[in-house]
Scaffold this motif. Structure first.
Motif, mmCIF file in Angstrom:
data_model
loop_
_atom_site.group_PDB
_atom_site.id
_atom_site.type_symbol
_atom_site.label_atom_id
_atom_site.label_comp_id
_atom_site.label_asym_id
_atom_site.label_seq_id
_atom_site.Cartn_x
_atom_site.Cartn_y
_atom_site.Cartn_z
ATOM 1 N N UNK A 55 42.729 -26.176 43.598
ATOM 2 C CA UNK A 55 41.324 -25.802 43.822
ATOM 3 C C UNK A 55 40.989 -24.414 43.286
ATOM 4 N N UNK A 56 42.003 -23.547 43.141
ATOM 5 C CA UNK A 56 41.714 -22.158 42.776
ATOM 6 C C UNK A 56 42.249 -21.748 41.402
ATOM 7 N N UNK A 57 42.936 -22.665 40.718
ATOM 8 C CA UNK A 57 43.444 -22.318 39.374
ATOM 9 C C UNK A 57 42.292 -21.917 38.471
ATOM 10 N N UNK A 58 42.558 -20.948 37.603
ATOM 11 C CA UNK A 58 41.520 -20.501 36.684
ATOM 12 C C UNK A 58 40.578 -19.478 37.297
ATOM 13 N N UNK A 59 40.889 -19.044 38.536
ATOM 14 C CA UNK A 59 40.068 -18.023 39.193
ATOM 15 C C UNK A 59 40.963 -16.880 39.656
ATOM 16 N N UNK A 60 40.341 -15.740 39.924
ATOM 17 C CA UNK A 60 41.077 -14.598 40.462
ATOM 18 C C UNK A 60 40.113 -13.661 41.163
ATOM 19 N N UNK A 61 40.670 -12.864 42.052
ATOM 20 C CA UNK A 61 39.936 -11.763 42.660
ATOM 21 C C UNK A 61 40.542 -10.479 42.118
ATOM 22 N N UNK A 62 39.690 -9.555 41.705
ATOM 23 C CA UNK A 62 40.136 -8.252 41.220
ATOM 24 C C UNK A 62 39.455 -7.208 42.095
ATOM 25 N N UNK A 63 40.268 -6.362 42.736
ATOM 26 C CA UNK A 63 39.727 -5.329 43.616
ATOM 27 C C UNK A 63 39.969 -3.965 42.977
ATOM 28 N N UNK A 64 38.890 -3.256 42.700
ATOM 29 C CA UNK A 64 38.974 -1.908 42.125
ATOM 30 C C UNK A 64 38.986 -0.862 43.236
ATOM 31 N N UNK A 65 39.539 0.292 42.938
ATOM 32 C CA UNK A 65 39.505 1.420 43.880
ATOM 33 C C UNK A 65 38.089 1.988 43.962
ATOM 34 N N UNK A 66 37.354 1.936 42.855
ATOM 35 C CA UNK A 66 36.050 2.591 42.775
ATOM 36 C C UNK A 66 34.966 1.584 42.392
ATOM 37 N N UNK A 67 33.853 1.630 43.080
ATOM 38 C CA UNK A 67 32.760 0.686 42.855
ATOM 39 C C UNK A 67 32.152 0.823 41.448
ATOM 40 N N UNK A 68 32.122 2.058 40.918
ATOM 41 C CA UNK A 68 31.550 2.257 39.580
ATOM 42 C C UNK A 68 32.445 1.631 38.507
#
Length: 124
Positions: A55-68
């Motif tokens: 169900x989730x292949x081909x997707x990812x979550x990327x979390x940055x330290x800074x919103x900008x």
């Protein structure tokens, strides 16, 4: 490694902008290293989670330290070509995402309705 930072003083950001990005249309075989290479150009990354089940292949979550940095990444990587696939990079929106993963709640509601109105289903 070069970082591209386009921070402009006290720029007001739209309300949907946040540090967590939801990436779709990734090649199924993309590695964490490749993700860090692509997204790391725009700033420090706290975490990357690549979908692995059907169900989730081909997707990812990327979390940055800074919103900008997250905003810069969205601006530059939406439509970016990776292995002949064009990335869809969106800001993670909890309300929209939780609706998709609310299947259990729907199943419970159906079961309650069936019980209320005396509808029986065959058990396994």
């Amino acid at each position: 490694m070069t970082t591209i930072s386009l921070r402009k003083g006290n720029t007001r950001l739209p309300p949907e902008v946040n540090r967590v990005l939801y990436v779709r249309n990734l090649p199924f075989n993309i590695t964490s290293e490749e993700m860090y290479d692509i997204f790391g150009k725009y700033g420090a990354i706290r975490q990357i989670r690549i979908g692995t089940n059907k169900d989730t292949r081909g997707t990812a979550f990327v979390v940055y330290e800074d919103i900008y940095d997250a905003k810069t990444a969205v601006d530059h990587l939406s439509g970016f070509n990776v292995a002949n696939r064009y990335l869809i990079v969106l800001y993670y929106q909890h309300a929209k995402m939780s609706k998709k993963f609310d299947q259990k709640k729907k199943e419970d509601e159906i079961a309650r309705m069936q019980e209320k109105y005396g509808v029986t289903t065959k058990e396994k």
